[in-house]
Design an enzyme around this catalytic site. Structure first.
Site, PDB file in Angstrom:
ATOM      1  N   CYS A   1       0.817  -1.222   0.000  1.00  0.00           N
ATOM      2  CA  CYS A   1       0.000   0.000   0.000  1.00  0.00           C
ATOM      3  C   CYS A   1       0.847   1.266   0.000  1.00  0.00           C
ATOM      4  CB  CYS A   1      -0.939   0.012   1.197  1.00  0.00           C
ATOM      5  SG  CYS A   1      -2.111  -1.344   1.177  1.00  0.00           S
TER       6      CYS A   1
ATOM      7  N   HIS B   1      -3.084   7.305   1.795  1.00  0.00           N
ATOM      8  CA  HIS B   1      -3.498   5.996   1.302  1.00  0.00           C
ATOM      9  C   HIS B   1      -4.856   5.675   1.916  1.00  0.00           C
ATOM     10  CE1 HIS B   1      -3.973   1.834   0.594  1.00  0.00           C
ATOM     11  NE2 HIS B   1      -3.722   1.490   1.840  1.00  0.00           N
TER      12      HIS B   1
ATOM     13  N   ASN C   1     -10.023  -0.055  -0.551  1.00  0.00           N
ATOM     14  CA  ASN C   1      -8.557   0.003  -0.478  1.00  0.00           C
ATOM     15  C   ASN C   1      -7.993  -0.568  -1.778  1.00  0.00           C
ATOM     16  OD1 ASN C   1      -5.846  -0.350   0.002  1.00  0.00           O
ATOM     17  ND2 ASN C   1      -6.106  -1.212   2.053  1.00  0.00           N
TER      18      ASN C   1
HETATM   19  N1  ACO Z   1     -18.519  -8.151   8.739  1.00  0.00           N
HETATM   20  C1  ACO Z   1     -19.068  -8.359   9.938  1.00  0.00           C
HETATM   21  N2  ACO Z   1     -18.369  -8.699  11.025  1.00  0.00           N
HETATM   22  C2  ACO Z   1     -17.039  -8.819  10.886  1.00  0.00           C
HETATM   23  C3  ACO Z   1     -16.390  -8.611   9.656  1.00  0.00           C
HETATM   24  C4  ACO Z   1     -17.190  -8.263   8.557  1.00  0.00           C
HETATM   25  N3  ACO Z   1     -16.677  -8.041   7.339  1.00  0.00           N
HETATM   26  N4  ACO Z   1     -15.058  -8.799   9.838  1.00  0.00           N
HETATM   27  C5  ACO Z   1     -14.877  -9.108  11.119  1.00  0.00           C
HETATM   28  N5  ACO Z   1     -16.060  -9.128  11.761  1.00  0.00           N
HETATM   29  C6  ACO Z   1     -16.340  -9.398  13.165  1.00  0.00           C
HETATM   30  C7  ACO Z   1     -15.236 -10.166  13.848  1.00  0.00           C
HETATM   31  O1  ACO Z   1     -15.375 -11.552  13.639  1.00  0.00           O
HETATM   32  C8  ACO Z   1     -15.450  -9.802  15.299  1.00  0.00           C
HETATM   33  O2  ACO Z   1     -16.497 -10.567  15.825  1.00  0.00           O
HETATM   34  P1  ACO Z   1     -16.471 -11.064  17.367  1.00  0.00           P
HETATM   35  O3  ACO Z   1     -16.456  -9.809  18.196  1.00  0.00           O
HETATM   36  O4  ACO Z   1     -17.707 -11.856  17.461  1.00  0.00           O
HETATM   37  O5  ACO Z   1     -15.205 -11.861  17.484  1.00  0.00           O
HETATM   38  C9  ACO Z   1     -15.939  -8.351  15.212  1.00  0.00           C
HETATM   39  O6  ACO Z   1     -16.415  -8.168  13.867  1.00  0.00           O
HETATM   40  C10 ACO Z   1     -14.864  -7.338  15.509  1.00  0.00           C
HETATM   41  O7  ACO Z   1     -13.709  -7.662  14.751  1.00  0.00           O
HETATM   42  P2  ACO Z   1     -12.398  -6.807  14.853  1.00  0.00           P
HETATM   43  O8  ACO Z   1     -11.338  -7.454  14.031  1.00  0.00           O
HETATM   44  O9  ACO Z   1     -12.111  -6.517  16.302  1.00  0.00           O
HETATM   45  O10 ACO Z   1     -12.859  -5.440  14.178  1.00  0.00           O
HETATM   46  P3  ACO Z   1     -12.065  -4.118  14.012  1.00  0.00           P
HETATM   47  O11 ACO Z   1     -12.802  -3.025  14.649  1.00  0.00           O
HETATM   48  O12 ACO Z   1     -10.618  -4.295  14.367  1.00  0.00           O
HETATM   49  O13 ACO Z   1     -12.149  -3.883  12.451  1.00  0.00           O
HETATM   50  C11 ACO Z   1     -10.778  -4.086  10.496  1.00  0.00           C
HETATM   51  C12 ACO Z   1     -11.564  -4.819  11.571  1.00  0.00           C
HETATM   52  C13 ACO Z   1     -11.737  -3.230   9.697  1.00  0.00           C
HETATM   53  C14 ACO Z   1     -10.153  -5.115   9.589  1.00  0.00           C
HETATM   54  C15 ACO Z   1      -9.713  -3.196  11.181  1.00  0.00           C
HETATM   55  O14 ACO Z   1      -8.978  -3.922  12.116  1.00  0.00           O
HETATM   56  C16 ACO Z   1      -8.770  -2.606  10.167  1.00  0.00           C
HETATM   57  O15 ACO Z   1      -9.152  -1.843   9.320  1.00  0.00           O
HETATM   58  N6  ACO Z   1      -7.469  -2.929  10.293  1.00  0.00           N
HETATM   59  C17 ACO Z   1      -6.500  -2.466   9.329  1.00  0.00           C
HETATM   60  C18 ACO Z   1      -6.513  -3.427   8.191  1.00  0.00           C
HETATM   61  C19 ACO Z   1      -6.175  -2.807   6.865  1.00  0.00           C
HETATM   62  O16 ACO Z   1      -6.449  -1.655   6.595  1.00  0.00           O
HETATM   63  N7  ACO Z   1      -5.602  -3.632   6.011  1.00  0.00           N
HETATM   64  C20 ACO Z   1      -5.317  -3.228   4.683  1.00  0.00           C
HETATM   65  C21 ACO Z   1      -3.872  -3.241   4.352  1.00  0.00           C
HETATM   66  S1  ACO Z   1      -2.875  -2.322   5.430  1.00  0.00           S
HETATM   67  C22 ACO Z   1      -3.277  -0.781   4.993  1.00  0.00           C
HETATM   68  O17 ACO Z   1      -3.696  -0.528   3.900  1.00  0.00           O
HETATM   69  C23 ACO Z   1      -3.109   0.264   5.990  1.00  0.00           C
END
Ligand code: ACO
Length: 326
Positions: A113, A253, A283
């Site tokens: 990214c 980004h 993204n």
């Molecule tokens: N739909 C519904 N529920 C979901 C989904 C979904 N798509 N994905 C996860 N969940 C659930 C999980 O299973 C969890 O359930 P539980 O509480 O019963 O266990 C709950 O939602 C919370 O999950 P978390 O992982 O704690 O959610 P979080 O608030 O951390 O959000 C996310 C997840 C959006 C992936 C976040 O961590 C994030 O954006 N991280 C950065 C990842 C990223 O941007 N990656 C791209 C490349 S790196 C970059 O570009 C910067």
């Protein structure tokens, strides 16, 4: 002093749009969850016969037209991508052939990214050294055909697209003023696609198993991203002896609106100084900043004289920033 100035921009987004409501029918997720946690409402998805170079060629041709240059004016093509058409040859070489940029050297750059910021630093160094005068810098990705649509953690995040800029060496105050790059391979495991390279080659036995899926530790990445964006912004301000109030537009980004807002708030970059398009495109990895830059230009938010700050964070881990006097 010779500076690298952006003299043309262009982007291309595939026609097909996949909304959060479409995803609700494909996996256990909801529009509300995706919007609240990421800010994404929809993403563009490449057609089955569209590879990364197909998107890149269209973005590149638009950037060349915008710059008023012919393909043979280009000295170097850098394609920033994590989803090349093939392991080799480089996608940049395929683009060079397709757009008939016969005088250009060509290579790919993979900083995930952060790819476009790494590419911008590389292109700027080549231009400032006098080695090349005109560089076509592209960020292009087709990530959706690698996604496991059963894995809601990652499938909701990514989209396809391409953005391109033409940089030209010129005397004057306008152009890239600074770049900053950083990496921390100790945390490479936080986001990776394990198979397909020389470590885990595709075999009949491992096809369809999780080694071919994006592996992501979302919460840890989130925290690292906020810190890295903050550090990249700070370095950019320090390098130029400026403060956040001097920045006219911050184009980050586009990973997650909560990451961007947390980093921007900490840096003192207020809401209207931050350009966001991830609600409509998701993204798009290395393509995200050049797509956003072109859209910001089209929206009249980037005009000559303005100070533009770019920052990115991604797999590697990698992060970086750049300041451009437009
Ligand atoms: N739909 C519904 N529920 C979901 C989904 C979904 N798509 N994905 C996860 N969940 C659930 C999980 O299973 C969890 O359930 P539980 O509480 O019963 O266990 C709950 O939602 C919370 O999950 P978390 O992982 O704690 O959610 P979080 O608030 O951390 O959000 C996310 C997840 C959006 C992936 C976040 O961590 C994030 O954006 N991280 C950065 C990842 C990223 O941007 N990656 C791209 C490349 S790196 C970059 O570009 C910067």
């Amino acid at each position: 002093m010779i500076r690298a100035r952006v003299i043309g921009t262009g982007h291309y987004l595939p026609e097909r749009v996949l909304t959060n409501f479409d995803l609700e029918k494909m996996m256990d997720t909801s529009d509300e969850w995706i919007r609240q946690r990421t800010g994404i409402e929809q993403r563009h998805v490449a057609a089955p016969d569209q590879a990364t170079s197909d998107l890149a060629v269209l973005a590149a041709q638009r950037a060349l037209k915008d710059a008023g240059l012919a393909p043979f004016d280009i000295d170097l093509i850098i394609c920033c991508t994590t989803t090349p058409d093939h392991l080799f040859p480089a996608t940049a070489c395929l683009i060079q052939h397709r757009i008939e940029a016969r005088n250009a050297a060509a290579f790919d750059l993979n900083a995930a990214c952060s790819g476009f910021v790494y590419g911008l630093a590389t292109a700027t160094a080549f231009i400032e050294s006098g080695r090349f005068r005109r560089v076509l810098l592209i960020g292009a990705e087709v990530a959706t055909n690698r996604l496991n649509w059963k894995n809601r953690d990652t499938a909701v995040l990514f989209g396809d697209g391409a953005g391109a800029v033409v940089l030209q060496g010129e005397e004057g105050e306008r152009g890239v003023l600074s770049t900053y790059l950083a990496a921390d391979g100790a945390d490479a495991h936080l986001l990776m696609l394990p198979a397909g390279g020389s470590r885990i080659v595709p075999t009949k036995e491992n096809i369809g198993t999780e080694v071919h899926d994006f592996q992501m530790r979302g919460q840890e990445l989130f925290k690292r991203a906020v810190l890295a964006f903050g550090s990249a912004i700070q370095k950019a301000l320090e390098q130029n002896g400026i403060s956040a109030s001097d920045v006219d537009l911050f184009i980050p980004h586009q990973a997650n609106v909560r990451i961007i807002q947390a980093a921007a708030d900490r840096a003192g970059l207020s809401g209207d100084k931050v350009f966001l398009n991830l609600d409509k495109v998701g993204n798009t990895t290395a393509a995200s900043i050049p797509i956003a830059l072109d859209q910001a230009l089209q929206a009249g938010r980037v005009v000559p004289g303005k100070l533009i700050l770019l920052a990115a964070f991604g797999a590697g881990l990698t992060w970086g920033s750049a300041v451009i006097r437009w």
